[in-house]
Design a protein around this motif. Structure first.
Motif, PDB file in Angstrom:
ATOM      1  N   ASN A 151       0.861  -1.187   0.000  1.00 27.61           N
ATOM      2  CA  ASN A 151       0.000   0.000   0.000  1.00 27.61           C
ATOM      3  C   ASN A 151       0.892   1.230   0.000  1.00 27.61           C
ATOM      4  O   ASN A 151       1.543   1.538   0.995  1.00 27.61           O
ATOM      5  CB  ASN A 151      -0.895  -0.027   1.239  1.00 27.61           C
ATOM      6  CG  ASN A 151      -1.777   1.205   1.349  1.00 27.61           C
ATOM      7  OD1 ASN A 151      -1.709   2.114   0.536  1.00 27.61           O
ATOM      8  ND2 ASN A 151      -2.611   1.230   2.377  1.00 27.61           N
ATOM      9  N   ALA A 152       0.925   1.945  -1.122  1.00 28.35           N
ATOM     10  CA  ALA A 152       1.771   3.135  -1.244  1.00 28.35           C
ATOM     11  C   ALA A 152       1.040   4.412  -0.864  1.00 28.35           C
ATOM     12  O   ALA A 152       1.599   5.497  -0.976  1.00 28.35           O
ATOM     13  CB  ALA A 152       2.318   3.247  -2.664  1.00 28.35           C
ATOM     14  N   GLY A 153      -0.210   4.306  -0.435  1.00 26.73           N
ATOM     15  CA  GLY A 153      -0.913   5.464   0.093  1.00 26.73           C
ATOM     16  C   GLY A 153      -1.822   6.163  -0.901  1.00 26.73           C
ATOM     17  O   GLY A 153      -1.868   5.850  -2.088  1.00 26.73           O
ATOM     18  N   PHE A 154      -2.570   7.137  -0.377  1.00 28.27           N
ATOM     19  CA  PHE A 154      -3.481   7.927  -1.200  1.00 28.27           C
ATOM     20  C   PHE A 154      -2.715   8.916  -2.070  1.00 28.27           C
ATOM     21  O   PHE A 154      -1.650   9.411  -1.695  1.00 28.27           O
ATOM     22  CB  PHE A 154      -4.463   8.703  -0.312  1.00 28.27           C
ATOM     23  CG  PHE A 154      -5.593   7.880   0.217  1.00 28.27           C
ATOM     24  CD1 PHE A 154      -6.572   7.380  -0.629  1.00 28.27           C
ATOM     25  CD2 PHE A 154      -5.678   7.603   1.569  1.00 28.27           C
ATOM     26  CE1 PHE A 154      -7.629   6.632  -0.141  1.00 28.27           C
ATOM     27  CE2 PHE A 154      -6.731   6.848   2.074  1.00 28.27           C
ATOM     28  CZ  PHE A 154      -7.709   6.366   1.207  1.00 28.27           C
ATOM     29  N   ALA A 218       2.309  11.433  -1.856  1.00 31.82           N
ATOM     30  CA  ALA A 218       3.242  12.490  -1.467  1.00 31.82           C
ATOM     31  C   ALA A 218       4.687  12.015  -1.534  1.00 31.82           C
ATOM     32  O   ALA A 218       5.586  12.777  -1.932  1.00 31.82           O
ATOM     33  CB  ALA A 218       2.903  12.987  -0.056  1.00 31.82           C
ATOM     34  N   GLU A 219       4.953  10.761  -1.176  1.00 31.36           N
ATOM     35  CA  GLU A 219       6.317  10.264  -1.216  1.00 31.36           C
ATOM     36  C   GLU A 219       6.891  10.316  -2.623  1.00 31.36           C
ATOM     37  O   GLU A 219       8.053  10.684  -2.834  1.00 31.36           O
ATOM     38  CB  GLU A 219       6.409   8.830  -0.689  1.00 31.36           C
ATOM     39  CG  GLU A 219       7.842   8.333  -0.662  1.00 31.36           C
ATOM     40  CD  GLU A 219       7.971   6.831  -0.456  1.00 31.36           C
ATOM     41  OE1 GLU A 219       9.120   6.351  -0.417  1.00 31.36           O
ATOM     42  OE2 GLU A 219       6.945   6.142  -0.339  1.00 31.36           O
ATOM     43  N   GLY A 220       6.082   9.935  -3.610  1.00 32.10           N
ATOM     44  CA  GLY A 220       6.539   9.972  -4.989  1.00 32.10           C
ATOM     45  C   GLY A 220       6.900  11.381  -5.430  1.00 32.10           C
ATOM     46  O   GLY A 220       7.880  11.587  -6.152  1.00 32.10           O
ATOM     47  N   SER A 282       3.715   8.854   5.514  1.00 34.42           N
ATOM     48  CA  SER A 282       2.799   9.589   4.642  1.00 34.42           C
ATOM     49  C   SER A 282       2.631  11.043   5.079  1.00 34.42           C
ATOM     50  O   SER A 282       2.732  11.976   4.266  1.00 34.42           O
ATOM     51  CB  SER A 282       1.440   8.891   4.608  1.00 34.42           C
ATOM     52  OG  SER A 282       0.543   9.593   3.783  1.00 34.42           O
ATOM     53  N   GLU A 283       2.380  11.250   6.353  1.00 37.91           N
ATOM     54  CA  GLU A 283       2.170  12.609   6.854  1.00 37.91           C
ATOM     55  C   GLU A 283       3.468  13.415   6.775  1.00 37.91           C
ATOM     56  O   GLU A 283       3.455  14.613   6.463  1.00 37.91           O
ATOM     57  CB  GLU A 283       1.666  12.559   8.293  1.00 37.91           C
ATOM     58  CG  GLU A 283       1.103  13.873   8.801  1.00 37.91           C
ATOM     59  CD  GLU A 283      -0.184  14.270   8.095  1.00 37.91           C
ATOM     60  OE1 GLU A 283      -0.522  15.476   8.143  1.00 37.91           O
ATOM     61  OE2 GLU A 283      -0.849  13.398   7.501  1.00 37.91           O
TER      62      GLU A 283
END
Length: 336
Positions: A151-154, A218-220, A282-283
């Protein structure tokens, strides 16, 4: 251990016993080197997980199996890698179900906008019946052995010049999307101009104005240094991103049962660590971007969900009962 991994372990154990009883030799007689491709930059959590996986495979097989990691699309981009793992020109790849939708449209269900409520809902589906069914389907239909789900997040939206608060703000905006049909449909539905583009080309395209916007977790955006070429950020959370570790089924089958088990155990640990790290970071990644960009933390997500709702109808119309069955399975998945 998830239901998916419990069932996999039982199958591997049965195979190990059968091979031991028959005395049949396997690839364990010689060292094996596997090539792992992903399209993300060194230092991305996918790259960290890749190297962790390689380390564990070497440990679990006493270095009889080694994994060479090739980041940044050195071997293949996202779509090309997904194709390469099917035909066996690459052994291992990180990819997502939406990209596999280019070959089996119903697999694009994971990328439907606003399908997953949160991380717990995602885990309930992929660690339960949903993950088990995907594993069986991909092996039967695309020659892929599933090693694990991530799961790479929203996903959020970054733009060069335009703040994004409502769907109307995206009208006419040239936004980069992955080479995934559902993503194109999602941004068509809000009047944007979705532009499929390989990830390695995004920075320059944003810098030169070929595109006006990009959407990604956001990480990407942080790892791609997109904050250098975009001034605005909007936390739309429109799609949750799966990123999964796949193996070519033929290559996987050529390994001994013990080596197969080692790959699965290594992947289970690496993916578990990846999912925890992604959720925790993520945050932090959002905050890093918000420090240097004009950030909108609370756009009108209800309006985005309503505007993108027709994508579901279009998807079901295109994929029929197969697509609807996957959606129903996700909706029925209940976190423990």
């Amino acid at each position: 251990m998830s239901d998916f991994n419990k069932r996999r372990s039982l199958k591997v154990l049965a195979l190990s016993l059968a091979i031991a009883a028959s005395g049949v030799g396997t690839a364990s007689a010689q060292d094996v080197t596997l090539r792992l491709s992903h399209h993300l930059a060194p230092g991305h959590l996918v790259d960290v997980a890749s190297n962790r996986f390689a380390e564990l495979v070497a440990e679990y097989t006493d270095s009889a199996v080694s994994v060479e990691v090739f980041p940044s699309g050195q071997i293949a981009g996202l779509r090309q890698g997904a194709e390469a793992v099917q035909i066996g020109t690459v052994d291992l790849v990180w990819s997502d179900m939406g990209t596999l939708g280019n070959w089996r449209p119903e697999y694009g269900f994971v990328s439907l906008p606003f399908l997953f409520a949160d991380n717990d809902h995602f885990a309930a589906f992929f660690e339960g019946e949903g993950g088990q069914q995907i594993g069986e389907d991909l092996r039967n239909n695309l020659n892929i052995e599933v090693l694990g789900f991530g799961n790479a997040g929203f996903r959020v939206v970054a733009t060069r010049d335009t703040p994004i608060r409502t769907p109307e703000d995206l009208a006419g905006v040239r936004i980069r999307v992955p080479e995934i049909p559902v993503y194109v449909s999602a941004f068509d539905s809000v009047g944007a101009n979705p532009t499929p583009l390989a990830w390695g080309e995004v920075y320059t395209a944003m810098q030169t104005g070929v595109i006006d916007a990009v959407e990604n977790p956001a990480e990407g955006l942080v790892n791609g240094a997109l904050n250098e070429v975009a001034g605005h950020l909007s936390r739309t959370n429109h799609i949750m991103t799966d990123v999964n570790l796949f193996a070519n089924a033929g290559k996987f089958d050529s390994l001994s049962a013990e080596q197969q088990d080692a790959l699965h155990r290594a992947a289970e640990t690496a993916l578990s660590e990846f999912n925890v790290a992604t959720a925790e970071a993520s945050e932090e990644y959002w905050n890093q971007l918000a420090e240097v960009m004009e950030a909108i933390d609370d756009p009108d997500r209800a309006a985005f969900q309503e505007a993108m709702a027709p994508v579901w109808d279009e998807f079901i119309s295109r994929t029929g009962n197969a697509g609807q069955a996957w959606i129903d399975m996700v909706v029925a998945a209940t976190p423990e």
